[in-house]
Design a protein around this motif. Structure first.
Motif, short mmCIF file in Angstrom:
data_model
loop_
_atom_site.label_atom_id
_atom_site.label_comp_id
_atom_site.label_asym_id
_atom_site.label_seq_id
_atom_site.Cartn_x
_atom_site.Cartn_y
_atom_site.Cartn_z
N THR A 1 -11.63 -36.71 19.34
CA THR A 1 -10.74 -36.21 18.32
C THR A 1 -9.41 -36.95 18.43
O THR A 1 -9.03 -37.40 19.52
CB THR A 1 -10.55 -34.68 18.42
N TYR A 2 -8.73 -37.09 17.31
CA TYR A 2 -7.51 -37.88 17.24
C TYR A 2 -6.38 -37.05 16.65
O TYR A 2 -6.61 -36.11 15.88
CB TYR A 2 -7.72 -39.12 16.35
N LEU A 3 -5.16 -37.44 17.00
CA LEU A 3 -3.98 -36.88 16.35
C LEU A 3 -3.06 -38.04 16.00
O LEU A 3 -2.48 -38.67 16.88
CB LEU A 3 -3.27 -35.89 17.26
N ALA B 1 -2.62 -28.43 15.56
CA ALA B 1 -3.54 -28.63 14.43
C ALA B 1 -4.96 -28.38 14.90
O ALA B 1 -5.26 -28.52 16.08
CB ALA B 1 -3.41 -30.04 13.87
N SER B 2 -5.82 -28.02 13.96
CA SER B 2 -7.22 -27.80 14.32
C SER B 2 -8.12 -28.33 13.21
O SER B 2 -7.71 -28.39 12.03
CB SER B 2 -7.51 -26.33 14.58
N ILE B 3 -9.35 -28.67 13.59
CA ILE B 3 -10.31 -29.24 12.66
C ILE B 3 -11.68 -28.64 12.96
O ILE B 3 -12.08 -28.52 14.12
CB ILE B 3 -10.32 -30.78 12.76
N SER C 1 5.91 -27.18 11.42
CA SER C 1 6.90 -28.23 11.71
C SER C 1 6.29 -29.63 11.67
O SER C 1 7.04 -30.61 11.64
CB SER C 1 7.55 -27.98 13.07
N VAL C 2 4.97 -29.75 11.69
CA VAL C 2 4.35 -31.07 11.69
C VAL C 2 3.62 -31.38 10.40
O VAL C 2 3.05 -32.47 10.25
CB VAL C 2 3.40 -31.26 12.91
N LYS C 3 3.63 -30.44 9.45
CA LYS C 3 2.95 -30.68 8.18
C LYS C 3 3.53 -31.90 7.49
O LYS C 3 4.75 -32.07 7.41
CB LYS C 3 3.07 -29.44 7.28
N GLY C 4 2.62 -32.74 7.00
CA GLY C 4 3.05 -33.96 6.32
C GLY C 4 3.37 -35.10 7.27
O GLY C 4 3.61 -36.23 6.82
N ARG C 5 3.38 -34.83 8.58
CA ARG C 5 3.69 -35.88 9.55
C ARG C 5 2.51 -36.15 10.50
O ARG C 5 2.30 -37.29 10.91
CB ARG C 5 4.90 -35.48 10.38
N PHE C 6 1.78 -35.12 10.86
CA PHE C 6 0.66 -35.24 11.81
C PHE C 6 -0.66 -35.05 11.06
O PHE C 6 -0.74 -34.24 10.13
CB PHE C 6 0.74 -34.18 12.90
N ALA C 7 -1.69 -35.75 11.53
CA ALA C 7 -3.02 -35.60 10.94
C ALA C 7 -4.06 -35.59 12.04
O ALA C 7 -4.09 -36.50 12.89
CB ALA C 7 -3.30 -36.73 9.96
N ILE C 8 -4.90 -34.57 12.02
CA ILE C 8 -5.98 -34.45 13.00
C ILE C 8 -7.26 -34.98 12.37
O ILE C 8 -7.49 -34.84 11.18
CB ILE C 8 -6.15 -32.98 13.46
N SER C 9 -8.08 -35.61 13.20
CA SER C 9 -9.37 -36.10 12.73
C SER C 9 -10.35 -36.07 13.90
O SER C 9 -9.97 -35.82 15.04
CB SER C 9 -9.25 -37.51 12.14
N ARG C 10 -11.61 -36.35 13.60
CA ARG C 10 -12.62 -36.36 14.64
C ARG C 10 -13.69 -37.39 14.31
O ARG C 10 -13.94 -37.68 13.14
CB ARG C 10 -13.24 -34.97 14.82
N ASP C 11 -14.31 -37.91 15.36
CA ASP C 11 -15.43 -38.82 15.22
C ASP C 11 -16.55 -38.25 16.08
O ASP C 11 -16.54 -38.42 17.31
CB ASP C 11 -15.03 -40.23 15.66
#
Length: 115
Positions: A79-81, A49-51, A63-73
Motif C-alpha cells: 500500500t502507498y501514501l 487514510a484508509s482503502i 487536514s490531508v484532504k486534497g494533499r494525500f492519496a492512498i492506493s494499493r497494489d
C-alpha cells in the motif's frame, strides 16, 4: 508471521512531496481494508487514510484532504501514501496497518517537514 515494512520517509521542505510504501506479508492482504496512520511528536496516533479491499477510498483525514492519496497494489502486497504539499504539522512517524488495526506494527517511517 505478520510483517509490515514502511519506507519512503525523510526530511522535506514545506510544500514538498513524498511517497510512502508499506510492504506486507504474513496475512491475506487482498481481503483487508488497509490504512495509513501517523504518530505525532505529541505521541498522538491517528488514522490518516484508509482503502478497502476493492480499492475504494473509505476515509481521508480532514487536514490531508486534497494533499494525500492512498492506493494499493494487491499483486505486490503493498500500500502507498502519496503526500503532496507537505506542511510542518505533517511531521510524524507513519505506519500502515489493517482496519481495525492489530499487532504487530511495523517500525514506521519518519516524515519530517521543515525548512
Amino acid at each position: 508471521q505478520v510483517q509490515l515494512v514502511e519506507s519512503g520517509g525523510g526530511l522535506v521542505q514545506p510544500g514538498g512531496s513524498l511517497r510512502l510504501s508499506c510492504s506486507i506479508s504474513g496475512f491475506n492482504f487482498r481481503i483487508y481494508t488497509m490504512g495509513w496512520y501517523r504518530q505525532t511528536p505529541e505521541n498522538k496516533r491517528e488514522l490518516v487514510a484508509s482503502i478497502s479491499s476493492g480499492g475504494e477510498i473509505y476515509y481521508v483525514e480532514d487536514s490531508v484532504k486534497g494533499r494525500f492519496a492512498i492506493s494499493r497494489d494487491d499483486a505486490k502486497n503493498t500500500t502507498y501514501l502519496q503526500m503532496n504539499s507537505l506542511r510542518p504539522e505533517d511531521t510524524a512517524v507513519y505506519y500502515c496497518n489493517k482496519l481495525p488495526f492489530s499487532a504487530p506494527w511495523g517500525q514506521g517511517t519518519q516524515v519530517t517537514v521543515s525548512s
